[in-house]
Design an enzyme around this catalytic site. Structure first.
Site, PDB file in Angstrom:
ATOM      1  N   PHE A 155      85.283  47.171   9.187  1.00  0.00           N
ATOM      2  CA  PHE A 155      84.466  47.276  10.490  1.00  0.00           C
ATOM      3  C   PHE A 155      84.458  48.547  11.636  1.00  0.00           C
ATOM      4  CE2 PHE A 155      87.449  44.553  12.053  1.00  0.00           C
ATOM      5  CZ  PHE A 155      87.777  45.184  13.656  1.00  0.00           C
ATOM      6  N   LYS A 179      79.323  48.628   0.659  1.00  0.00           N
ATOM      7  CA  LYS A 179      78.943  48.190   0.681  1.00  0.00           C
ATOM      8  C   LYS A 179      80.032  48.284   2.447  1.00  0.00           C
ATOM      9  CE  LYS A 179      80.923  44.481   1.889  1.00  0.00           C
ATOM     10  NZ  LYS A 179      80.961  44.021   2.936  1.00  0.00           N
ATOM     11  N   GLU A 182      79.835  44.126   7.026  1.00  0.00           N
ATOM     12  CA  GLU A 182      78.794  43.260   7.603  1.00  0.00           C
ATOM     13  C   GLU A 182      78.872  42.826   8.869  1.00  0.00           C
ATOM     14  OE1 GLU A 182      81.993  42.478   6.123  1.00  0.00           O
ATOM     15  OE2 GLU A 182      82.473  40.250   6.228  1.00  0.00           O
ATOM     16  N   SER A 232      92.098  45.147   4.950  1.00  0.00           N
ATOM     17  CA  SER A 232      93.290  44.349   5.481  1.00  0.00           C
ATOM     18  C   SER A 232      93.999  44.800   4.374  1.00  0.00           C
ATOM     19  CB  SER A 232      92.702  43.230   6.103  1.00  0.00           C
ATOM     20  OG  SER A 232      92.320  42.771   4.752  1.00  0.00           O
ATOM     21  N   CYS A 287      93.826  51.662  12.385  1.00  0.00           N
ATOM     22  CA  CYS A 287      94.838  51.657  11.207  1.00  0.00           C
ATOM     23  C   CYS A 287      96.235  52.135  12.002  1.00  0.00           C
ATOM     24  CB  CYS A 287      94.164  51.528   9.994  1.00  0.00           C
ATOM     25  SG  CYS A 287      93.993  53.541   9.526  1.00  0.00           S
ATOM     26  N   GLU A 387     100.505  42.645  10.963  1.00  0.00           N
ATOM     27  CA  GLU A 387      99.676  43.255  12.118  1.00  0.00           C
ATOM     28  C   GLU A 387      98.296  42.142  12.974  1.00  0.00           C
ATOM     29  OE1 GLU A 387      96.286  45.192   9.524  1.00  0.00           O
ATOM     30  OE2 GLU A 387      96.097  46.655  10.726  1.00  0.00           O
TER      31      GLU A 387
HETATM   32  P1  NAD Z   1      88.511  43.322   6.120  1.00  0.00           P
HETATM   33  O1  NAD Z   1      89.668  43.555   4.867  1.00  0.00           O
HETATM   34  O2  NAD Z   1      88.237  42.281   6.569  1.00  0.00           O
HETATM   35  O3  NAD Z   1      87.706  43.974   5.426  1.00  0.00           O
HETATM   36  C1  NAD Z   1      86.751  45.084   4.770  1.00  0.00           C
HETATM   37  C2  NAD Z   1      85.854  44.309   3.513  1.00  0.00           C
HETATM   38  O4  NAD Z   1      86.487  43.995   2.765  1.00  0.00           O
HETATM   39  C3  NAD Z   1      84.595  44.191   3.852  1.00  0.00           C
HETATM   40  O5  NAD Z   1      84.337  45.144   3.959  1.00  0.00           O
HETATM   41  C4  NAD Z   1      84.446  43.096   4.220  1.00  0.00           C
HETATM   42  O6  NAD Z   1      83.164  42.807   4.149  1.00  0.00           O
HETATM   43  C5  NAD Z   1      85.392  43.127   2.724  1.00  0.00           C
HETATM   44  N1  NAD Z   1      86.000  41.859   2.272  1.00  0.00           N
HETATM   45  C6  NAD Z   1      86.477  40.513   3.508  1.00  0.00           C
HETATM   46  N2  NAD Z   1      86.791  39.943   2.412  1.00  0.00           N
HETATM   47  C7  NAD Z   1      86.777  39.870   1.582  1.00  0.00           C
HETATM   48  C8  NAD Z   1      87.328  38.752   0.432  1.00  0.00           C
HETATM   49  N3  NAD Z   1      88.439  37.738   0.658  1.00  0.00           N
HETATM   50  N4  NAD Z   1      87.094  39.880  -0.803  1.00  0.00           N
HETATM   51  C9  NAD Z   1      86.656  40.826  -0.670  1.00  0.00           C
HETATM   52  N5  NAD Z   1      86.090  41.392   0.117  1.00  0.00           N
HETATM   53  C10 NAD Z   1      86.659  41.313   1.288  1.00  0.00           C
HETATM   54  O7  NAD Z   1      88.905  44.231   7.245  1.00  0.00           O
HETATM   55  P2  NAD Z   1      88.426  44.409   8.529  1.00  0.00           P
HETATM   56  O8  NAD Z   1      88.522  43.286   9.672  1.00  0.00           O
HETATM   57  O9  NAD Z   1      87.236  45.075   8.689  1.00  0.00           O
HETATM   58  O10 NAD Z   1      88.605  45.475   8.912  1.00  0.00           O
HETATM   59  C11 NAD Z   1      90.194  45.887   9.660  1.00  0.00           C
HETATM   60  C12 NAD Z   1      91.391  46.034   8.537  1.00  0.00           C
HETATM   61  O11 NAD Z   1      91.227  47.777   7.675  1.00  0.00           O
HETATM   62  C13 NAD Z   1      92.862  46.106   9.174  1.00  0.00           C
HETATM   63  O12 NAD Z   1      93.957  45.880   8.188  1.00  0.00           O
HETATM   64  C14 NAD Z   1      93.028  48.248   9.805  1.00  0.00           C
HETATM   65  O13 NAD Z   1      94.451  47.432   8.951  1.00  0.00           O
HETATM   66  C15 NAD Z   1      92.623  48.332   7.736  1.00  0.00           C
HETATM   67  N6  NAD Z   1      92.270  49.246   8.205  1.00  0.00           N
HETATM   68  C16 NAD Z   1      92.940  49.837   7.100  1.00  0.00           C
HETATM   69  C17 NAD Z   1      92.684  51.641   7.443  1.00  0.00           C
HETATM   70  C18 NAD Z   1      93.481  52.957   6.357  1.00  0.00           C
HETATM   71  O14 NAD Z   1      93.194  53.560   6.387  1.00  0.00           O
HETATM   72  N7  NAD Z   1      94.811  51.677   6.290  1.00  0.00           N
HETATM   73  C19 NAD Z   1      91.486  51.889   8.047  1.00  0.00           C
HETATM   74  C20 NAD Z   1      90.788  51.514   8.570  1.00  0.00           C
HETATM   75  C21 NAD Z   1      90.939  50.054   8.707  1.00  0.00           C
END
Ligand code: NAD
Length: 487
Positions: A155, A179, A182, A232, A287, A387
């Site tokens: 997000f 994808k 959301e 994450s 991140c 985190e």
């Molecule tokens: P998230 O892991 O909740 O969601 C990321 C994506 O995965 C979304 O599209 C979501 O719909 C999908 N998703 C969520 N839960 C899922 C599941 N159980 N199974 C399959 N798909 C699933 O992350 P977020 O809250 O949207 O973003 C924040 C996280 O992203 C933080 O942990 C941050 O550190 C990380 N992030 C990392 C980087 C990097 O470059 N390493 C960059 C930006 C964000």
């Protein structure tokens, strides 16, 4: 066109060059600055994924035959359109995500730089050759696209992070299914409209909204050959394992816990400015956000005095207000999660020097939370290890550089870390010994530019080839070695 402000609209999927009404249950998209619903989004099912994968595969078979010099013409036009609509895209992003307009503009700019780099694909995709590897035999390598690629994004950067992926994938001759998160589907919808306007053939780029169901269907679909994920760590690990078992190449970027080490010889004024941006920029929802501050030796007293002064003056407010320095958190649920970490910090005995809960609003007025700084945090406390992804900074005091490095290296994450010092020897030793993929020296957010890889380590990354930089070209192509002899 998508309104930047508050009309409630229903999003569609973008498949095979058309905006398709989904007829799926709808979920609200919020404006975190007001706590109001601004759109509704359908979530894709496995059958939607199947339709998109088939359309993307048909498009791939034609797109791969288009010469790379022609393919990048679409990206040149896309870059122009992004430049023209930069402010509009940034406003949409700021509205649905809650980051300030200035920050949103910066992230769109970073996305545009990815497109610029991908425009160089005719040179980037070249192989190499050697004459006479044996008598009368020549050998060359060529790079070819892999097929249908998918991107699953978080997000916090709804314009930039997808652009770490699809400009490279498309320029290499692949087709792509995005994808996006959301929570923030409006920005990727607008950037998809612009890509279609740039003249990309139908089916080469597709957008499906959704959650776990759509992701899991992409991970196992036989036509999807490559998965790029950012989010994450637990989900990154799940994506990596599942897609790998199904024979796909995967790059899965995960979460982080980033340390900012401050030596007593640092320029305190300038360091604190950088630390404020790192810890509280985008409300800590990056991140690359610094979340553990590590003063070394005598650095603590002058550092914390300056930091607290600046923190108390930080202006928290609506994302689109010019005077706002820190916007709200993305959703009410995420704010509750961050607050639970603050409660945990207090329970475990850390000392709050300032408590963001004092600057909270009701959920129906937006998801605001002030900055929190905890002092005397021990490395074993939850707030030092996990985190939080919010505006919470934990201060862990250490006696010397060696102890600082051991602390940083004990983290299961290894995304980024920074040192603030005027001593070149300390900086050099830190950069060399520290176990993290991106290191800042007197830089608070060491985000690599498009032409370098985004290279987290440990639980911050699962895979081999990282996002953007030259890694992207390798990730989105297969290599072939041709040996030839002419009788
Ligand atoms: P998230 O892991 O909740 O969601 C990321 C994506 O995965 C979304 O599209 C979501 O719909 C999908 N998703 C969520 N839960 C899922 C599941 N159980 N199974 C399959 N798909 C699933 O992350 P977020 O809250 O949207 O973003 C924040 C996280 O992203 C933080 O942990 C941050 O550190 C990380 N992030 C990392 C980087 C990097 O470059 N390493 C960059 C930006 C964000």
């Amino acid at each position: 066109m998508i309104a930047a402000e508050t009309t409630v609209r229903t999003l569609k999927f973008f498949v095979n060059g058309e905006w398709v009404e989904a007829h799926r249950p709808l979920h609200p998209v919020m404006n975190p600055s007001t706590g109001q619903v601004i759109a509704q989004v359908p979530y894709a099912t496995a059958s939607d994924v199947d339709r998109a994968a088939n359309a993307a595969h048909r498009a791939f078979l034609a797109w791969r035959e288009v010469p790379v010099v022609e393919r990048v013409q679409v990206l040149y036009r896309y870059k122009d359109l992004l430049e023209k609509h930069q402010d509009e895209v940034a406003r949409i992003l700021s509205t649905e995500n809650g980051k300030t307009l200035e920050d949103a503009r910066g992230s769109v700019r970073r996305g545009i730089q990815m497109v610029e780099f991908a425009c160089g694909m005719p040179a980037l995709m070249m192989g190499y050759s050697l004459e006479n590897v044996a008598r009368g035999i020549d050998s060359q390598t060529i790079r070819q696209p892999v097929g249908v690629c998918a991107g699953i994004t978080p997000f916090n950067f709804p314009a930039m992070v997808p652009m770490w992926m699809f400009p490279f994938a498309i320029a290499c001759g692949n087709s792509f299914i995005l994808k996006p998160s959301e929570k923030v589907p409006l920005t990727p919808a607008r950037t998809a409209e612009l890509l279609a306007e740039a003249g990309l053939p139908a089916g080469v780029y597709n957008v499906l909204h959704g959650d776990k169901e759509a992701v899991d269907a992409l991970l196992v679909h036989p036509l999807v050959r490559a998965i790029s994920f950012v989010g994450s760590s637990p989900v990154a690990r799940h994506v990596y394992e599942t897609a790998a078992v199904h024979g796909k190449r995967v790059q899965a970027l995960g979460g982080a816990k980033n340390h900012l080490v401050v030596m007593s010889d640092a320029d305190m004024e300038k360091s604190v400015e950088a630390i404020m941006g790192s810890a509280f920029g985008a409300a800590g929802e990056r991140c690359l956000a610094g979340s553990v501050l590590v003063p070394v030796g005598d650095a603590a007293e002058p550092l914390l005095a300056l930091l607290l002064d600046k923190t108390s003056q930080l202006r928290v407010g609506p994302a689109l207000d010019k005077s706002t320095e820190m916007g709200p958190l993305v959703t009410a649920a995420h704010r509750r999660r961050v607050i639970s970490y603050i409660e945990k910090g207090v329970q475990e005995g850390a000392m709050p020097l300032c408590d963001g809960r004092e600057r909270m609003t009701d959920e129906n007025e937006g998801f605001y939370l002030g900055p929190t700084v905890f002092d005397h945090v021990r490395p074993d406390m939850t707030i030092a290890r996990e985190e939080i992804f919010g505006p919470v900074l934990s201060v862990v005091r250490v006696k010397d550089l060696d102890q600082a490095i051991r602390l940083v290296n004990s983290s299961p994450f290894g995304n980024t870390t920074s040192i603030f010092t005027t001593n070149g020897k300390s900086a050099r030793e830190y950069a060399s010994r520290v176990e993290a993929g991106m290191v800042g020296i007197n830089v608070g957010v060491a985000a690599p530019m498009a032409f370098f890889p985004f290279s987290g380590w440990k639980n911050s990354f699962f895979g081999d080839l990282h996002a953007h930089g030259r890694d992207a070209i390798e990730f989105y192509t297969e290599q072939k070695v041709v040996m030839s002899r002419w009788f």
